[in-house]
Design a protein around this motif. Structure first.
Motif, mmCIF file in Angstrom:
data_model
loop_
_atom_site.group_PDB
_atom_site.id
_atom_site.type_symbol
_atom_site.label_atom_id
_atom_site.label_comp_id
_atom_site.label_asym_id
_atom_site.label_seq_id
_atom_site.Cartn_x
_atom_site.Cartn_y
_atom_site.Cartn_z
ATOM 1 N N HIS A 26 -7.264 18.725 12.388
ATOM 2 C CA HIS A 26 -6.391 18.487 11.625
ATOM 3 C C HIS A 26 -5.661 19.806 11.560
ATOM 4 N N PRO A 27 -4.977 20.156 12.767
ATOM 5 C CA PRO A 27 -4.197 21.519 12.481
ATOM 6 C C PRO A 27 -2.791 21.358 11.735
ATOM 7 N N MET A 28 -2.541 22.460 10.903
ATOM 8 C CA MET A 28 -1.456 22.597 10.089
ATOM 9 C C MET A 28 -1.274 21.574 8.927
ATOM 10 N N LYS A 29 -2.518 21.015 8.474
ATOM 11 C CA LYS A 29 -2.287 19.911 7.375
ATOM 12 C C LYS A 29 -2.706 20.910 6.344
ATOM 13 N N TRP A 30 -2.030 20.186 5.105
ATOM 14 C CA TRP A 30 -2.358 21.124 3.964
ATOM 15 C C TRP A 30 -3.610 20.507 3.315
ATOM 16 N N GLU A 31 -4.256 21.419 2.452
ATOM 17 C CA GLU A 31 -5.710 20.939 1.863
ATOM 18 C C GLU A 31 -5.980 21.637 0.709
ATOM 19 N N PHE A 32 -6.714 21.209 -0.363
ATOM 20 C CA PHE A 32 -7.487 21.992 -1.038
ATOM 21 C C PHE A 32 -8.682 22.770 -0.493
ATOM 22 N N PRO A 33 -8.579 24.121 -0.702
ATOM 23 C CA PRO A 33 -9.698 24.971 0.218
ATOM 24 C C PRO A 33 -10.902 24.332 -0.200
ATOM 25 N N GLY A 34 -12.070 24.247 0.696
ATOM 26 C CA GLY A 34 -13.341 23.879 0.716
ATOM 27 C C GLY A 34 -13.761 23.646 2.032
ATOM 28 N N GLY A 35 -14.823 22.657 2.058
ATOM 29 C CA GLY A 35 -15.494 22.146 3.346
ATOM 30 C C GLY A 35 -16.746 21.440 3.111
ATOM 31 N N LYS A 36 -17.513 21.357 4.202
ATOM 32 C CA LYS A 36 -18.580 20.470 4.284
ATOM 33 C C LYS A 36 -19.828 20.987 3.628
ATOM 34 N N ILE A 37 -20.683 20.058 3.152
ATOM 35 C CA ILE A 37 -21.885 20.501 2.137
ATOM 36 C C ILE A 37 -22.908 20.710 3.453
ATOM 37 N N GLU A 38 -23.738 21.859 3.345
ATOM 38 C CA GLU A 38 -24.467 21.984 4.509
ATOM 39 C C GLU A 38 -25.983 21.288 3.848
ATOM 40 N N PRO A 39 -26.992 20.917 4.854
ATOM 41 C CA PRO A 39 -28.045 20.299 4.161
ATOM 42 C C PRO A 39 -28.707 21.085 3.029
ATOM 43 N N GLU A 40 -29.179 20.596 2.038
ATOM 44 C CA GLU A 40 -29.929 21.341 0.904
ATOM 45 C C GLU A 40 -29.283 22.383 0.212
#
Ligand SMILES: Nc1nc2c([nH]c(=O)n2[C@@H]2O[C@H](COP(=O)(O)OP(=O)(O)OP(=O)(O)O)[C@@H](O)[C@H]2O)c(=O)[nH]1
Length: 71
Positions: A26-40
């Protein structure tokens, strides 16, 4: 279902948003900073880890907003 967290930082009536780099998905898109939850990993740990990785900041979490589910 993909579980992600993101953070909203508010100061002086402004909200921080970040732009993804040209090399990311999703290059150059705007987002709230964050990301995927890792296992556990808890949501809070994920958010603190992602903000440290992406913005180099150590944060404390003030409060949780309502979760949103979308397809
Ligand atoms: N960070 C973030 N992700 C969002 C938002 N809204 C939204 O739909 N997403 C989606 O949630 C997912 C987060 O993925 P990411 O690529 O940022 O996660 P990550 O840092 O763990 O990536 P990585 O797999 O490269 O390590 C993406 O599918 C993204 O499109 C948002 O406001 N902020």
């Amino acid at each position: 279902m993909l579980q992600v967290t993101c953070g909203m930082f508010e100061k002086n009536k402004k909200v921080l948003i970040c732009q993804r780099s040209a090399k990311m998905k999703h290059p150059m898109k705007w987002e709230f900073p964050g990301g995927k939850i890792e296992p556990e990993e808890s949501k809070e740990d994920c958010l603190q880890r992602e903000i440290k990785e992406e913005l180099g900041m150590i944060i404390t979490i003030d409060r949780a907003l309502n979760p949103v589910e979308h397809q």
